[in-house]
Write an enzyme that holds these catalytic residues in place. Structure first.
Site, PDB file in Angstrom:
ATOM      1  CE  LYS A 183      -8.334  -9.048   5.985  1.00 33.34           C
ATOM      2  NZ  LYS A 183      -7.277  -9.980   6.345  1.00 33.34           N
ATOM      3  CE1 TYR A 192      -7.921  -7.083  15.609  1.00 34.67           C
ATOM      4  CE2 TYR A 192      -8.145  -4.865  14.720  1.00 34.67           C
ATOM      5  CZ  TYR A 192      -7.585  -6.128  14.662  1.00 34.67           C
ATOM      6  OH  TYR A 192      -6.702  -6.456  13.662  1.00 34.67           O
ATOM      7  CE1 TYR A 223      -7.828  -9.351  12.139  1.00 32.19           C
ATOM      8  CE2 TYR A 223      -6.583 -11.356  12.597  1.00 32.19           C
ATOM      9  CZ  TYR A 223      -6.762  -9.988  12.750  1.00 32.19           C
ATOM     10  OH  TYR A 223      -5.872  -9.267  13.505  1.00 32.19           O
ATOM     11  N   PRO A 241      -7.249   0.656   8.834  1.00 29.52           N
ATOM     12  CG  PRO A 241      -5.820   1.607  10.417  1.00 29.52           C
ATOM     13  CD  PRO A 241      -6.784   1.953   9.352  1.00 29.52           C
ATOM     14  CG  HIS A 259      -1.069 -14.142  16.914  1.00 33.58           C
ATOM     15  ND1 HIS A 259      -1.483 -13.038  17.615  1.00 33.58           N
ATOM     16  CD2 HIS A 259       0.240 -14.320  17.237  1.00 33.58           C
ATOM     17  CE1 HIS A 259      -0.473 -12.557  18.334  1.00 33.58           C
ATOM     18  NE2 HIS A 259       0.580 -13.313  18.107  1.00 33.58           N
TER      19      HIS A 259
HETATM   20  P1  RFL Z   1       3.760   1.956   0.527  1.00 33.05           P
HETATM   21  O1  RFL Z   1       4.209   1.151   1.690  1.00 33.05           O
HETATM   22  O2  RFL Z   1       3.169   3.287   0.797  1.00 33.05           O
HETATM   23  O3  RFL Z   1       5.009   2.111  -0.450  1.00 33.05           O
HETATM   24  C1  RFL Z   1       4.986   2.976  -1.560  1.00 33.05           C
HETATM   25  C2  RFL Z   1       6.392   3.402  -1.863  1.00 33.05           C
HETATM   26  O4  RFL Z   1       6.378   4.263  -2.990  1.00 33.05           O
HETATM   27  C3  RFL Z   1       7.264   5.332  -2.740  1.00 33.05           C
HETATM   28  N1  RFL Z   1       6.933   6.513  -3.560  1.00 33.05           N
HETATM   29  C4  RFL Z   1       7.600   6.851  -4.653  1.00 33.05           C
HETATM   30  N2  RFL Z   1       8.616   6.266  -5.300  1.00 33.05           N
HETATM   31  C5  RFL Z   1       9.086   6.882  -6.402  1.00 33.05           C
HETATM   32  N3  RFL Z   1       8.598   8.065  -6.874  1.00 33.05           N
HETATM   33  C6  RFL Z   1       7.590   8.684  -6.233  1.00 33.05           C
HETATM   34  N4  RFL Z   1       7.142   9.873  -6.683  1.00 33.05           N
HETATM   35  C7  RFL Z   1       7.037   8.075  -5.090  1.00 33.05           C
HETATM   36  N5  RFL Z   1       6.042   8.407  -4.245  1.00 33.05           N
HETATM   37  C8  RFL Z   1       5.987   7.453  -3.322  1.00 33.05           C
HETATM   38  C9  RFL Z   1       7.121   5.598  -1.253  1.00 33.05           C
HETATM   39  O5  RFL Z   1       8.231   6.315  -0.714  1.00 33.05           O
HETATM   40  C10 RFL Z   1       7.011   4.172  -0.713  1.00 33.05           C
HETATM   41  O6  RFL Z   1       8.255   3.623  -0.352  1.00 33.05           O
HETATM   42  O7  RFL Z   1       2.707   1.153  -0.349  1.00 33.05           O
HETATM   43  P2  RFL Z   1       2.618  -0.408  -0.720  1.00 33.05           P
HETATM   44  O8  RFL Z   1       3.961  -0.953  -1.094  1.00 33.05           O
HETATM   45  O9  RFL Z   1       1.473  -0.523  -1.636  1.00 33.05           O
HETATM   46  O10 RFL Z   1       2.262  -1.110   0.694  1.00 33.05           O
HETATM   47  C11 RFL Z   1       1.032  -0.875   1.320  1.00 33.05           C
HETATM   48  C12 RFL Z   1       1.176  -0.947   2.831  1.00 33.05           C
HETATM   49  O11 RFL Z   1       2.255  -0.118   3.229  1.00 33.05           O
HETATM   50  C13 RFL Z   1      -0.115  -0.522   3.567  1.00 33.05           C
HETATM   51  O12 RFL Z   1      -1.251  -1.010   2.902  1.00 33.05           O
HETATM   52  C14 RFL Z   1      -0.153  -1.058   5.015  1.00 33.05           C
HETATM   53  O13 RFL Z   1       0.858  -0.480   5.790  1.00 33.05           O
HETATM   54  C15 RFL Z   1      -1.519  -0.779   5.659  1.00 33.05           C
HETATM   55  N6  RFL Z   1      -1.554  -1.171   7.070  1.00 33.05           N
HETATM   56  C16 RFL Z   1      -1.731  -2.496   7.438  1.00 33.05           C
HETATM   57  N7  RFL Z   1      -1.827  -3.454   6.474  1.00 33.05           N
HETATM   58  C17 RFL Z   1      -1.931  -4.771   6.839  1.00 33.05           C
HETATM   59  O14 RFL Z   1      -2.041  -5.629   5.941  1.00 33.05           O
HETATM   60  N8  RFL Z   1      -1.914  -5.193   8.153  1.00 33.05           N
HETATM   61  C18 RFL Z   1      -1.824  -4.289   9.174  1.00 33.05           C
HETATM   62  O15 RFL Z   1      -1.753  -4.695  10.330  1.00 33.05           O
HETATM   63  C19 RFL Z   1      -1.756  -2.867   8.830  1.00 33.05           C
HETATM   64  N9  RFL Z   1      -1.663  -1.935   9.777  1.00 33.05           N
HETATM   65  C20 RFL Z   1      -1.441  -0.196   8.075  1.00 33.05           C
HETATM   66  C21 RFL Z   1      -1.507  -0.619   9.431  1.00 33.05           C
HETATM   67  C22 RFL Z   1      -1.242   1.159   7.760  1.00 33.05           C
HETATM   68  C23 RFL Z   1      -1.127   2.079   8.758  1.00 33.05           C
HETATM   69  N10 RFL Z   1      -0.892   3.426   8.372  1.00 33.05           N
HETATM   70  C24 RFL Z   1       0.058   4.278   8.967  1.00 33.05           C
HETATM   71  C25 RFL Z   1      -1.496   3.942   7.167  1.00 33.05           C
HETATM   72  C26 RFL Z   1      -1.403   0.299  10.447  1.00 33.05           C
HETATM   73  C27 RFL Z   1      -1.243   1.666  10.123  1.00 33.05           C
HETATM   74  C28 RFL Z   1      -1.178   2.640  11.271  1.00 33.05           C
HETATM   75  C1  PHB Z   2      -0.462  -3.356  14.056  1.00 36.44           C
HETATM   76  O1  PHB Z   2       0.077  -4.179  14.826  1.00 36.44           O
HETATM   77  O2  PHB Z   2       0.133  -2.341  13.676  1.00 36.44           O
HETATM   78  C2  PHB Z   2      -1.851  -3.597  13.601  1.00 36.44           C
HETATM   79  C3  PHB Z   2      -2.462  -4.795  13.900  1.00 36.44           C
HETATM   80  C4  PHB Z   2      -3.760  -5.029  13.496  1.00 36.44           C
HETATM   81  C5  PHB Z   2      -4.434  -4.054  12.790  1.00 36.44           C
HETATM   82  C6  PHB Z   2      -3.810  -2.864  12.461  1.00 36.44           C
HETATM   83  C7  PHB Z   2      -2.505  -2.636  12.879  1.00 36.44           C
HETATM   84  O3  PHB Z   2      -5.722  -4.285  12.400  1.00 36.44           O
END
Ligand code: RFL
Ligand code: PHB
Length: 389
Positions: free
Chosen positions: A296, A200, A384, A292, A72
């Site tokens: 980031k 957004y 971004y 989110p 993108h």
């Molecule tokens: P995770 O993905 O939470 O993984 C951590 C892992 O640790 C495990 N765990 C354990 N393992 C062993 N013993 C224990 N006691 C444990 N407790 C937990 C868990 O089961 C899991 O598998 O963290 P990690 O690897 O640091 O990754 C971070 C990302 O997942 C997170 O920052 C992103 O998803 C945030 N996020 C977004 N980030 C972006 O860069 N771009 C995006 O577009 C974006 N969109 C989002 C998002 C997060 C969202 N939510 C639901 C919070 C959109 C949403 C809606």
């Molecule tokens: C997504 O596609 O899940 C998404 C995209 C952009 C954001 C957050 C989540 O800033």
């Protein structure tokens, strides 16, 4: 069992770190509480910076990313009336890739199996021991059997609720937190996106985001109060509200379809300092959370892992203790800048309880300024696509 680095958590941070260290000849063992299926069932990020895609290319874990990831060149801010396009490619010379976190994780998991990266899924009662010594260890039980992993270092990649951050002594812990008074209700549906780039939107009713996973799978979000229940939002109500908040042009192109996933996520800004104590490192969501807005979170996990890999390689190759000592400051420097960007975009684009007409006019004036200023657009674009490592 003995290894050089014990990694707790097999989310994107833990698996990526495991692959990077293994590629440098460092022994690693990964311990994950959940099953592989459960980890893949979490629908999260969708927008990847080159910070992350560069690492996947370097590891040659990029076959599907190259085939299915969408590059993108821009995204849009909407103010209820118009779209303000931020042409990130023209403003920064870089772009972002739309490719789901679920797919990144699946690719890392498949490569782990092919390459012999050892991951214990379904590990219960994971506990960290002796983190202030040079011989820390991790214990857990799996299928009723107790295990112990002796290591030189432990990497806590276990997300916001994991045990690693809790293992940091209170005497060194400096947590910083801001909780927002709303959450995001997300819907995933197998329908074509309403626009070829993300939107957004700041509408008087509240924030909305139009995103996607592919040409045939869309991801949308709306801001909802924290006490809202999924049951309050049958699909039709959610599609109606998205059409209102995204504005008439986008609404005309929304294709409705049944939700294949629907969930509510709270919004929070959180930073834990320091990101290293003794032989324990934190990386990814275990050390910090961003709202989110700005995409980031996953990308910050990737930059932490890149810094941590460099530090550990320097230690194991050259006995370089300075690299280890410098990890926390280096990672936090980038973390705080991403925190600032995510907080600022969240503040600009959401409706806050108690918001006055003056507050709303400030948001609209800010958006109008962005629409008319290349300097303002450049500042947004360079954040971004991701600040340099
Ligand atoms: P995770 O993905 O939470 O993984 C951590 C892992 O640790 C495990 N765990 C354990 N393992 C062993 N013993 C224990 N006691 C444990 N407790 C937990 C868990 O089961 C899991 O598998 O963290 P990690 O690897 O640091 O990754 C971070 C990302 O997942 C997170 O920052 C992103 O998803 C945030 N996020 C977004 N980030 C972006 O860069 N771009 C995006 O577009 C974006 N969109 C989002 C998002 C997060 C969202 N939510 C639901 C919070 C959109 C949403 C809606
Ligand atoms: C997504 O596609 O899940 C998404 C995209 C952009 C954001 C957050 C989540 O800033």
């Amino acid at each position: 069992m003995r290894t050089q680095v014990a990694i707790i958590g097999a989310g994107p941070a833990g698996l990526l770190l495991g692959h990077l260290l293994r590629a440098e000849g460092i022994e690693v063992t990964v311990v994950e509480r959940a099953t592989a299926e459960y980890v893949l069932g979490r629908i999260r990020a969708g927008v990847l910076e080159t910070t992350l895609t560069d690492l996947l290319h370097q590891l040659c874990i990029d076959q599907r990313l190259n085939a299915e990831g969408q590059l993108h060149d821009g995204f849009n801010l909407a103010d209820g009336e118009r779209l303000i396009r931020i042409d990130v490619a023209a403003l920064t010379g870089r772009n972002v890739t739309v490719y789901g976190q679920t797919e990144v994780t699946r690719d890392l998991m498949d490569a782990a199996e092919e390459r012999g990266l050892q991951v214990f899924y379904g590990a219960a009662d994971v506990a960290l021991h002796d983190i202030e010594s040079d011989a820390p260890y991790v214990t857990f039980t799996k299928d009723g059997v107790e295990h112990r992993i002796d290591a030189r270092f432990i990497a806590g990649c276990d997300g916001f609720h994991g045990p690693s951050r809790q293992a940091m002594p209170a005497s060194v812990a400096r947590p910083f937190e801001k909780v927002y008074p709303f959450g995001w209700l997300g819907i995933l549906a197998d329908v074509p996106p309403c626009n070829h780039e993300l939107i957004y939107a700041n509408h008087a009713n509240g924030f909305a985001l139009a995103s996607m996973r592919s040409h045939v799978r869309s991801r949308y979000y709306i801001q909802v109060p924290l006490d809202e229940k999924i049951e309050d939002w049958p699909d039709d109500r959610l599609w109606d509200e998205l059409a209102v908040r995204l504005g008439p042009d986008a609404a005309a192109h929304i294709t409705r379809g049944p939700a294949i996933e629907k969930s509510i996520a709270p919004l929070r800004s959180f930073v834990f300092e320091p990101m290293r104590h003794g032989s324990l490192f934190l990386a990814g969501d275990s050390a910090h959370i961003v709202p989110p807005t700005g995409a980031k979170g996953l990308n910050l996990a990737a930059s932490d892992v890149a810094y941590l890999t460099n530090a550990l390689v320097a230690f194991f190759r050259k006995n370089d203790n300075d690299a280890i000592a410098g990890y926390s400051d280096k990672a936090l420097n980038r973390v705080w800048k991403s925190e600032r960007f995510s907080w600022q975009l969240t503040t600009l684009m959401h409706r806050f309880p108690g918001q006055t007409p003056f507050d709303r006019r400030m948001q609209l004036a800010d958006l109008d300024y962005i629409a008319s200023s290349v300097a303002a657009q450049t500042a947004i674009a360079e954040n971004y696509v991701g600040l340099p490592l």
